[in-house]
Every structure is written in C-alpha cells, then in structure tokens.
Write an enzyme that holds these catalytic residues in place. Sequence first.
Site, PDB file in Angstrom:
ATOM      1  N   ASP A  96      -8.831  -5.549  -5.825  1.00 42.18           N
ATOM      2  CA  ASP A  96      -8.444  -4.463  -4.927  1.00 42.18           C
ATOM      3  C   ASP A  96      -9.196  -3.213  -5.361  1.00 42.18           C
ATOM      4  O   ASP A  96      -8.846  -2.562  -6.346  1.00 42.18           O
ATOM      5  CB  ASP A  96      -6.931  -4.234  -5.006  1.00 42.18           C
ATOM      6  CG  ASP A  96      -6.437  -3.229  -3.980  1.00 42.18           C
ATOM      7  OD1 ASP A  96      -7.266  -2.531  -3.366  1.00 42.18           O
ATOM      8  OD2 ASP A  96      -5.207  -3.145  -3.795  1.00 42.18           O
TER       9      ASP A  96
ATOM     10  N   SER B 252       0.842  -1.191   0.000  1.00 40.16           N
ATOM     11  CA  SER B 252       0.000   0.000   0.000  1.00 40.16           C
ATOM     12  C   SER B 252       0.884   1.250   0.000  1.00 40.16           C
ATOM     13  O   SER B 252       1.725   1.408  -0.876  1.00 40.16           O
ATOM     14  CB  SER B 252      -0.981  -0.046   1.176  1.00 40.16           C
ATOM     15  OG  SER B 252      -2.021   0.885   1.011  1.00 40.16           O
TER      16      SER B 252
ATOM     17  N   HIS C 197      -7.047  -5.964  -1.379  1.00 38.61           N
ATOM     18  CA  HIS C 197      -5.889  -5.106  -1.138  1.00 38.61           C
ATOM     19  C   HIS C 197      -4.771  -5.864  -0.429  1.00 38.61           C
ATOM     20  O   HIS C 197      -4.994  -6.562   0.557  1.00 38.61           O
ATOM     21  CB  HIS C 197      -6.317  -3.910  -0.291  1.00 38.61           C
ATOM     22  CG  HIS C 197      -5.272  -2.835  -0.193  1.00 38.61           C
ATOM     23  ND1 HIS C 197      -4.626  -2.321  -1.298  1.00 38.61           N
ATOM     24  CD2 HIS C 197      -4.757  -2.187   0.889  1.00 38.61           C
ATOM     25  CE1 HIS C 197      -3.774  -1.390  -0.906  1.00 38.61           C
ATOM     26  NE2 HIS C 197      -3.823  -1.303   0.408  1.00 38.61           N
TER      27      HIS C 197
END
Length: 612
Positions: free
Chosen positions: A335, A219, A366
């Site tokens: 995601d 991320s 994700h």
Amino acid sequence: MNQRLLPLLPAALAALGAASLRAQDTATAEKTLPVFQDGQAQEVPAFKDRNNWIKEFLWVEAPFDSDGDGKPDRLHVDVWRPKQTDTEGLKVPVVYETSPYFAGTGDQTPYWDTNHEVGAEPPKRKPAPQIAERSKAGMIAQSEVMTWLPRGFAVVHSESPGTGFSDGCPTVGGANEALAPKAVIDWLCGRLKAYDAREGGKEVVASWCSGKVGMIGTSYNGTLPLAAATTGVEGLEAIVPIAPNTSSYHYYRSHGLVRHPGGYMGEDIDVLYDFINSGRTERRAWCNEHVRDGELLQGFGRRTGDWNDFWAGRDYALQLDKFRCAMLMSHGWNDWNVMPEHSVRIYSAVKQKGLPCIAFFHQAGHGGPPPLELVNKWFTRFLYGIDNGVERGPRSWIVREGDRNSNPTSYPDYPHPEAAMVALHGSGEGLKIGTLGTAAGNGTVKIVDNVEKKGAQLAMAAESPHRLLFATPPLTAPLHLSGTARITVKLASSKPAANLSVWLVPLPLPERGRPYDSIVTRGWADPQNHQSLSKGEPLVPGKFVTVTFDLQPDDQVIPAGKQLGLMVFSSDWDFTLRPPAGTELTIDLAGTVLELPVVGGAKAFAAATAGK
C-alpha cells in the site's frame, strides 16, 4: 416479619423462581435469537428478509459547534436493524461505519504544483470548485448491511462533520472527527439525544441497542474508528481499521520531506479538505476561512516539511491514553497510498497497552479486509460476549506471497519474534551494480538527480549516473524479512536542499507488468532534517551530513535465485517534489549502512547468501 413464615420462604421463593424461569423459557422460545457456531454469528433466516428490515435516518445532536453558527452540530445518521428489535423487543449490538465520503467528493479538486526546487516557496494552488450540496436527506449507505443484519446485528452509518447532511466543518483529523462518532455512540448507548429532523423534530431513542458497538471501515473510513477509540467512549468495544491513516504527517510528509501519497502527486491536507467539503453551502465560507485557510494552511508547513504541533494534533499514536477497545487491524504491505507504517505503529502501541489486538497483513495494495471469519469472530467475541478465544490465538496473520487473502499464515506476533537486525553495506561500483553485504564499504560516489528517470527504470538499468545500486549475490535459500528496515546515509549536496529516496528491491525486476509491485520497501527523507525533525537547516554545499531514517515496514520472503538490491537516489517521480535536474549528491559509502530485519538474524542471512 412473622417468624413462623421464615422457614417457608426459601421453598416459596424457589417455586416462584422456577415458575418465572419457565415463563421466560416459553417467551424466549417464541423469540428470534442470534445463533452462534464455531465462535461465529450465523445467518438466521428470520433476520435475512430485507423487506422486514427497519430503516430510519436521524440527526444526533453533538455537544460541540464546529461551524461557528452558535448551535450544536447535528450529525446525519442512518440505522438498519432487524424487525425483531420492534416486534420482539430484541436488543442487538451495532456495526458502525462513518465517513466523509458518503455524500460524494470533488471530482476536479486542484493539486499543488510539484515542479520546483526542494525548500522553495511552492506556487499558489488554484481555487477548488464547490461540491454540489445534496437536496434530500435519507439513508446514507448500504455497506456492511448484507453481512451483519442476517447475523443479528444492527448497522449504522453517519456522515462526518461538514459533509453531506451533517453540520460542522471538515477538519481532516481535527478534534471534531473523533468527537462526532463518539456522539453517535453516546446516542446509541442512551447518553445523547437524536431527532428526526436536522432542526427541531421529534426525539429518536435507540432503545433497541444493546450498548455494544463495533466500528469498521477502510482508508479514511478506517481512520475514524481509531479517532473514536482515542476518546475512550463507553460502549465502543471493538474496532476493525482497514488501511487507516493514523497520522496526517506520515501521510503527507516523510522524515522532514514533502512526500505525496502514491497516485496523488501534489495532494496535501488542504486538498483533501476541499475534496470532502460537501456540507451546508451557507457555512462553507466560514469553514474555509477558519479551517482550511486558517488552521490547515497556517499549520502544514508545505515549504519546509517540518514536524510541528499542528501535525502532532493529527497523530493518533500520540492520543492513546483513553484507548480501551479491542482492535483487529488490516493493511497491505504494498500500500503506497496509506503506507504500512500507519498500522504497524498503532498495533505496536495498542499491544504495549495490553489490550486485545490482532494484526492482519497481506501482500497487495490499498484496502483489503481480514477474512470474514476473523472479523466475525472478533465482533462475536466483543459485541455478543461469546468466548470463542479469538483474542488468545495468533497475534499476527500474514498472507504469504502467492496466497489468497482468505488463506493467511499465522505467526506469534509481528514483527516475527525471531527477526533480528543485520547491518549491510554497499561496496564496489554502485553506478553499475555493486555488492551488498556485511563488509563495510569505502570511498565516495557522486550521483546526479534527474526526476525524469523513474525509480523502476533506475533499478532495471545496468548502469546509471542517477542512482547507486548494491545487490547481494543470488540467494541460495529464501530470505524472510520481517519488521522495519533502517537506513543511514552520509552525504553532501551541491545545493542547500535535495530529496533523498531509498528503495529495497528484488533483482531483477520484471520488465513487463508492474515492476512497482515487486518492491520490498522504500523510504524518503530530507537531509535538511538530519539533526531535527521539527527544524530543518539548509545544507552547506559540499559539507557531509548523516541522515538516518526508517523505511516502510514489511514482511516478505525473497525467493532463492533473486538478489536483494539497495538503491539510493534523489528525487522520486511518484512521491517527491520534482526539482530541475542537476543536483549532485555525494555518498560516503563508509558512512552508509542498511539495518535489515531478517528472520534468523545474521546466521540466516549468511546461509542465504553464502552459496554452496
């Protein structure tokens, strides 16, 4: 030189060399060295004893001042390394992770109110409460330590500018977020200084570092390796970005539309700034004024959603000129937070530069790293120089439906080399379920926006005035999609601005569980930006415009028995603004077409939909 000695020199030098090598062999035999097998670094018992690991924290002095105090920012760094780097003079490469999250984040950060018309001035966002400043510096994190120290690597963490014990301001994609990890790598490679205190202190030297650094993270922590790589910093040899945000625009906007990341309705770039603003309390007012209330709020254009120079400066795909390292990238097709386009666009660009790169994709949401074996081979190859051939193997690894992430399928590349676009059209009664096929549609159909009708509910409805839905016949064979679908919609709006949302779904969607997990792909656009991404123009009610935009990339096999459905609607509860119900969109079916990337092209599509 005495000419009579010349014939004796080669033999003498050879003897000296042999003696030197014997001495080196003896010394080497007494040292603990990394072990490699099947192209991977193996755990070494002498490296595994955590009681003998050396731990230290320090501050790298960066060559920039991002918080306006007139002094170079110092960046908080920790180091985990095997004791042999001290006791035996062992030099090791580094696995490095940096983050704005290590010091904690805001748990009550207010979001933007999304309940208003598209294109209207948004209501003012409430002030964010301050994140409590930590009182004591120390070791930052333990991520990656248990994986890499036993295999003969050091692990380093650092806190992003303006977070934790690092000086500076958070900028959410600004230049200092790339220059900060560059500074840490420059210190590791002996080009910058570090100290054992935030101010003053004694110099700390990374004499144990081999000069080879790899970065990894998920991320935001996966974004920063890319940021560092765009600087071209020497010593950064390999990166493993996992679900990285490669463009703030693509995260918070979509083809001119204000669109929110999945699960974070009302978030925007200033919200993320407040969420990570954990640095020095005495510099926060300056950072708020110059960064959040200055650069961010004046640049992000929340009312219009248009592309501009502000967003261009936070798009790493536009900053790859100096990019030189090997990249193993990972992303999930489902995601809906950091969407798959973020990785696909960077993978495509790095591949075109001729650099070593591999794409790993899975079917979940994700996060989700590549298998450890693949990451190990990547770091072993580029940090230790072991020629295991990993960069000459498959370019693409994709976890097929129902498989585990540890068991991906290899492909020559992504998209699949045999994928070709197939043009599909909707026809028939789309307010019920019309037909999706190669024959062009005709006529116009009107839908009425109602954001309260959520996407999955619309896709499962047998009939609805709030969406158009067109489906193929039940597939008689699996249909493999690989690449980025593209949609063109000809429409007229009853208002000067409206949301436009498109889903591609396998029908029927499951009525239980999470129907969103079954979505093939989707996309969003602002019809006001039908001519220019950088300048939207209010729509003339009743006048038709043609909007063309990409859906999210994907690689999915639709099983036999399912129908592939194209759904067109206006406001999407989970992603777009939520205007009052009632906006009417009139869709011209003759001017609406879906370009679908099918492995095997038109022939494969025809075979899967023709019936037998």
